[in-house]
Design a protein around this motif. Structure first.
Motif, PDB file in Angstrom:
ATOM      1  N   TYR A 159       7.315 -11.169  -4.219  1.00 37.48           N
ATOM      2  CA  TYR A 159       7.463  -9.750  -3.889  1.00 37.48           C
ATOM      3  C   TYR A 159       8.832  -9.271  -4.318  1.00 37.48           C
ATOM      4  CZ  TYR A 159       3.192  -9.742  -1.176  1.00 37.48           C
ATOM      5  OH  TYR A 159       1.883  -9.799  -0.809  1.00 37.48           O
ATOM      6  N   ARG A 160       8.877  -7.992  -4.665  1.00 37.38           N
ATOM      7  CA  ARG A 160      10.142  -7.339  -5.013  1.00 37.38           C
ATOM      8  C   ARG A 160      10.044  -5.886  -4.570  1.00 37.38           C
ATOM      9  NH1 ARG A 160       7.240  -8.092  -9.416  1.00 37.38           N
ATOM     10  NH2 ARG A 160       6.587  -6.310 -10.661  1.00 37.38           N
ATOM     11  N   LEU A 161      11.195  -5.250  -4.398  1.00 37.70           N
ATOM     12  CA  LEU A 161      11.216  -3.836  -4.059  1.00 37.70           C
ATOM     13  C   LEU A 161      10.725  -3.036  -5.250  1.00 37.70           C
ATOM     14  CD1 LEU A 161      14.602  -3.532  -2.140  1.00 37.70           C
ATOM     15  CD2 LEU A 161      12.293  -3.651  -1.185  1.00 37.70           C
ATOM     16  N   GLU A 162       9.919  -2.035  -4.982  1.00 38.19           N
ATOM     17  CA  GLU A 162       9.367  -1.194  -6.049  1.00 38.19           C
ATOM     18  C   GLU A 162      10.471  -0.350  -6.699  1.00 38.19           C
ATOM     19  OE1 GLU A 162       6.652   0.220  -8.639  1.00 38.19           O
ATOM     20  OE2 GLU A 162       6.174  -1.279  -7.118  1.00 38.19           O
ATOM     21  N   ASN A 163      11.445   0.105  -5.896  1.00 35.74           N
ATOM     22  CA  ASN A 163      12.584   0.869  -6.401  1.00 35.74           C
ATOM     23  C   ASN A 163      13.721   0.727  -5.399  1.00 35.74           C
ATOM     24  OD1 ASN A 163      12.306   3.022  -4.354  1.00 35.74           O
ATOM     25  ND2 ASN A 163      10.436   3.525  -5.486  1.00 35.74           N
ATOM     26  N   GLU A 164      14.827   1.360  -5.672  1.00 36.31           N
ATOM     27  CA  GLU A 164      16.016   1.192  -4.821  1.00 36.31           C
ATOM     28  C   GLU A 164      16.016   2.072  -3.578  1.00 36.31           C
ATOM     29  OE1 GLU A 164      16.938   4.750  -7.286  1.00 36.31           O
ATOM     30  OE2 GLU A 164      15.938   2.862  -7.707  1.00 36.31           O
ATOM     31  N   HIS A 165      15.065   2.975  -3.443  1.00 35.88           N
ATOM     32  CA  HIS A 165      15.125   3.953  -2.356  1.00 35.88           C
ATOM     33  C   HIS A 165      14.887   3.350  -0.975  1.00 35.88           C
ATOM     34  CE1 HIS A 165      15.759   7.139  -5.175  1.00 35.88           C
ATOM     35  NE2 HIS A 165      14.687   6.778  -5.852  1.00 35.88           N
ATOM     36  N   ALA A 166      13.962   2.415  -0.844  1.00 36.32           N
ATOM     37  CA  ALA A 166      13.730   1.778   0.462  1.00 36.32           C
ATOM     38  C   ALA A 166      14.978   1.015   0.888  1.00 36.32           C
ATOM     39  CB  ALA A 166      12.513   0.860   0.412  1.00 36.32           C
ATOM     40  N   ARG A 167      15.591   0.315  -0.059  1.00 34.01           N
ATOM     41  CA  ARG A 167      16.838  -0.403   0.244  1.00 34.01           C
ATOM     42  C   ARG A 167      17.916   0.570   0.709  1.00 34.01           C
ATOM     43  NH1 ARG A 167      21.432  -0.311  -1.609  1.00 34.01           N
ATOM     44  NH2 ARG A 167      20.824   0.771  -3.495  1.00 34.01           N
ATOM     45  N   GLN A 168      18.027   1.696   0.035  1.00 33.22           N
ATOM     46  CA  GLN A 168      19.053   2.677   0.392  1.00 33.22           C
ATOM     47  C   GLN A 168      18.775   3.287   1.765  1.00 33.22           C
ATOM     48  OE1 GLN A 168      21.939   3.272  -1.512  1.00 33.22           O
ATOM     49  NE2 GLN A 168      22.479   4.077   0.493  1.00 33.22           N
ATOM     50  N   LEU A 169      17.511   3.584   2.060  1.00 36.05           N
ATOM     51  CA  LEU A 169      17.151   4.110   3.380  1.00 36.05           C
ATOM     52  C   LEU A 169      17.540   3.138   4.487  1.00 36.05           C
ATOM     53  CD1 LEU A 169      13.624   5.692   2.885  1.00 36.05           C
ATOM     54  CD2 LEU A 169      15.629   6.840   3.821  1.00 36.05           C
ATOM     55  N   VAL A 170      17.212   1.872   4.286  1.00 37.87           N
ATOM     56  CA  VAL A 170      17.511   0.859   5.301  1.00 37.87           C
ATOM     57  C   VAL A 170      19.017   0.666   5.426  1.00 37.87           C
ATOM     58  CG1 VAL A 170      17.299  -1.599   5.837  1.00 37.87           C
ATOM     59  CG2 VAL A 170      15.282  -0.281   5.164  1.00 37.87           C
ATOM     60  N   THR A 171      19.709   0.608   4.304  1.00 38.08           N
ATOM     61  CA  THR A 171      21.162   0.461   4.338  1.00 38.08           C
ATOM     62  C   THR A 171      21.805   1.626   5.079  1.00 38.08           C
ATOM     63  OG1 THR A 171      21.160  -0.779   2.264  1.00 38.08           O
ATOM     64  CG2 THR A 171      23.244   0.235   2.913  1.00 38.08           C
ATOM     65  N   ASP A 172      21.376   2.837   4.777  1.00 32.82           N
ATOM     66  CA  ASP A 172      21.924   4.015   5.454  1.00 32.82           C
ATOM     67  C   ASP A 172      21.592   4.002   6.947  1.00 32.82           C
ATOM     68  OD1 ASP A 172      23.132   4.975   3.168  1.00 32.82           O
ATOM     69  OD2 ASP A 172      21.508   6.377   2.696  1.00 32.82           O
ATOM     70  N   ALA A 173      20.409   3.532   7.308  1.00 37.80           N
ATOM     71  CA  ALA A 173      20.040   3.445   8.727  1.00 37.80           C
ATOM     72  C   ALA A 173      20.925   2.432   9.460  1.00 37.80           C
ATOM     73  CB  ALA A 173      18.570   3.071   8.873  1.00 37.80           C
ATOM     74  N   LEU A 180       0.825  -1.210   0.000  1.00 38.12           N
ATOM     75  CA  LEU A 180       0.000   0.000   0.000  1.00 38.12           C
ATOM     76  C   LEU A 180       0.861   1.262   0.000  1.00 38.12           C
ATOM     77  CD1 LEU A 180      -2.919  -0.945   2.415  1.00 38.12           C
ATOM     78  CD2 LEU A 180      -3.062  -0.511  -0.054  1.00 38.12           C
ATOM     79  N   ALA A 181       2.013   1.178   0.665  1.00 35.82           N
ATOM     80  CA  ALA A 181       2.945   2.304   0.718  1.00 35.82           C
ATOM     81  C   ALA A 181       3.821   2.367  -0.539  1.00 35.82           C
ATOM     82  CB  ALA A 181       3.816   2.201   1.962  1.00 35.82           C
ATOM     83  N   ARG A 182       3.604   1.455  -1.455  1.00 34.02           N
ATOM     84  CA  ARG A 182       4.334   1.380  -2.726  1.00 34.02           C
ATOM     85  C   ARG A 182       5.828   1.147  -2.540  1.00 34.02           C
ATOM     86  NH1 ARG A 182       1.056   5.964  -6.091  1.00 34.02           N
ATOM     87  NH2 ARG A 182      -0.868   4.784  -6.181  1.00 34.02           N
ATOM     88  N   MET A 183       6.165   0.407  -1.487  1.00 31.27           N
ATOM     89  CA  MET A 183       7.562   0.026  -1.277  1.00 31.27           C
ATOM     90  C   MET A 183       7.878  -1.290  -1.978  1.00 31.27           C
ATOM     91  SD  MET A 183       8.370   0.950   2.633  1.00 31.27           S
ATOM     92  CE  MET A 183       8.580   2.642   3.112  1.00 31.27           C
ATOM     93  N   VAL A 184       6.873  -2.154  -2.073  1.00 31.40           N
ATOM     94  CA  VAL A 184       7.044  -3.436  -2.747  1.00 31.40           C
ATOM     95  C   VAL A 184       5.947  -3.599  -3.782  1.00 31.40           C
ATOM     96  CG1 VAL A 184       8.141  -4.557  -0.755  1.00 31.40           C
ATOM     97  CG2 VAL A 184       5.668  -4.750  -1.066  1.00 31.40           C
ATOM     98  N   SER A 185       6.204  -4.468  -4.739  1.00 30.70           N
ATOM     99  CA  SER A 185       5.197  -4.831  -5.721  1.00 30.70           C
ATOM    100  C   SER A 185       5.202  -6.347  -5.840  1.00 30.70           C
ATOM    101  CB  SER A 185       5.468  -4.149  -7.060  1.00 30.70           C
ATOM    102  OG  SER A 185       6.760  -4.447  -7.519  1.00 30.70           O
ATOM    103  N   THR A 186       4.203  -6.879  -6.529  1.00 28.01           N
ATOM    104  CA  THR A 186       4.043  -8.322  -6.597  1.00 28.01           C
ATOM    105  C   THR A 186       3.988  -8.823  -8.023  1.00 28.01           C
ATOM    106  OG1 THR A 186       1.632  -8.162  -6.552  1.00 28.01           O
ATOM    107  CG2 THR A 186       2.751  -8.387  -4.425  1.00 28.01           C
ATOM    108  N   ARG A 187       4.208 -10.118  -8.102  1.00 33.77           N
ATOM    109  CA  ARG A 187       4.047 -10.867  -9.346  1.00 33.77           C
ATOM    110  C   ARG A 187       3.488 -12.216  -8.949  1.00 33.77           C
ATOM    111  NH1 ARG A 187       6.920 -14.895 -11.810  1.00 33.77           N
ATOM    112  NH2 ARG A 187       8.614 -14.728 -10.322  1.00 33.77           N
ATOM    113  N   GLN A 188       2.439 -12.644  -9.625  1.00 32.45           N
ATOM    114  CA  GLN A 188       1.844 -13.928  -9.301  1.00 32.45           C
ATOM    115  C   GLN A 188       2.237 -14.963 -10.328  1.00 32.45           C
ATOM    116  OE1 GLN A 188      -2.149 -13.640  -8.042  1.00 32.45           O
ATOM    117  NE2 GLN A 188      -2.391 -15.837  -7.731  1.00 32.45           N
ATOM    118  N   GLU A 189       2.578 -16.146  -9.825  1.00 33.17           N
ATOM    119  CA  GLU A 189       2.927 -17.278 -10.679  1.00 33.17           C
ATOM    120  C   GLU A 189       2.144 -18.476 -10.159  1.00 33.17           C
ATOM    121  OE1 GLU A 189       6.933 -19.690 -11.062  1.00 33.17           O
ATOM    122  OE2 GLU A 189       7.125 -17.695 -11.985  1.00 33.17           O
ATOM    123  N   GLY A 190       1.040 -18.781 -10.824  1.00 33.54           N
ATOM    124  CA  GLY A 190       0.158 -19.832 -10.323  1.00 33.54           C
ATOM    125  C   GLY A 190      -0.474 -19.371  -9.017  1.00 33.54           C
TER     126      GLY A 190
END
Length: 121
Positions: A83-97, A68-78
């Motif tokens: 799940y995957r990260l929507e973009n690199e910014h959440a990863r960078q925020l967490v890494t920096d934290a 809902l916060a658009r941090m992750v997105s989904t793909r359905q297979e069967g």
């Protein structure tokens, strides 16, 4: 992208309030662990639950909020949802934290050691 680092956001805009919401979304250890796990690439809910050591139902609830916060997105297979990260910014925020947290331990943080010489705190 380096170009993103040179643009200062407005201090009085709605973006500041939205940034606070992003930090609130990441103010949970399970969500931080999910971001770190997804930094390695797309994963199923079951794999994420195993990786972060939490029940699948709890992980699904966290992922729903993060979606809902658009941090992750989904793909359905069967019947499986990945799940995957929507973009690199959440990863960078967490890494920096995490890097900031390493500074609070004193001494030279691991991320300041040359590659191959990283020491655990």
């Amino acid at each position: 992208m380096d170009a993103d680092r040179h643009i200062a956001p407005p201090l009085d805009g709605d973006f500041v309030e939205l940034a606070v919401e992003v930090f609130a979304m990441l103010a949970d250890a399970t969500r931080v662990r999910l971001i770190l796990a997804l930094s390695e690439g797309e994963m199923s809910v079951n794999d994420l639950a195993e990786t972060v050591g939490k029940p699948q139902s709890a992980v699904s609830q966290h992922l729903a909020k993060m979606r809902l916060a658009r941090m992750v997105s989904t793909r359905q297979e069967g019947t499986r949802v990945f799940y995957r990260l929507e973009n690199e910014h959440a990863r960078q925020l967490v890494t920096d934290a995490v890097f900031q947290a390493e500074h609070s331990l004193g001494g030279t943080p691991r991320h300041h050691h040359p590659a191959g010489e990283a020491k655990t705190p």
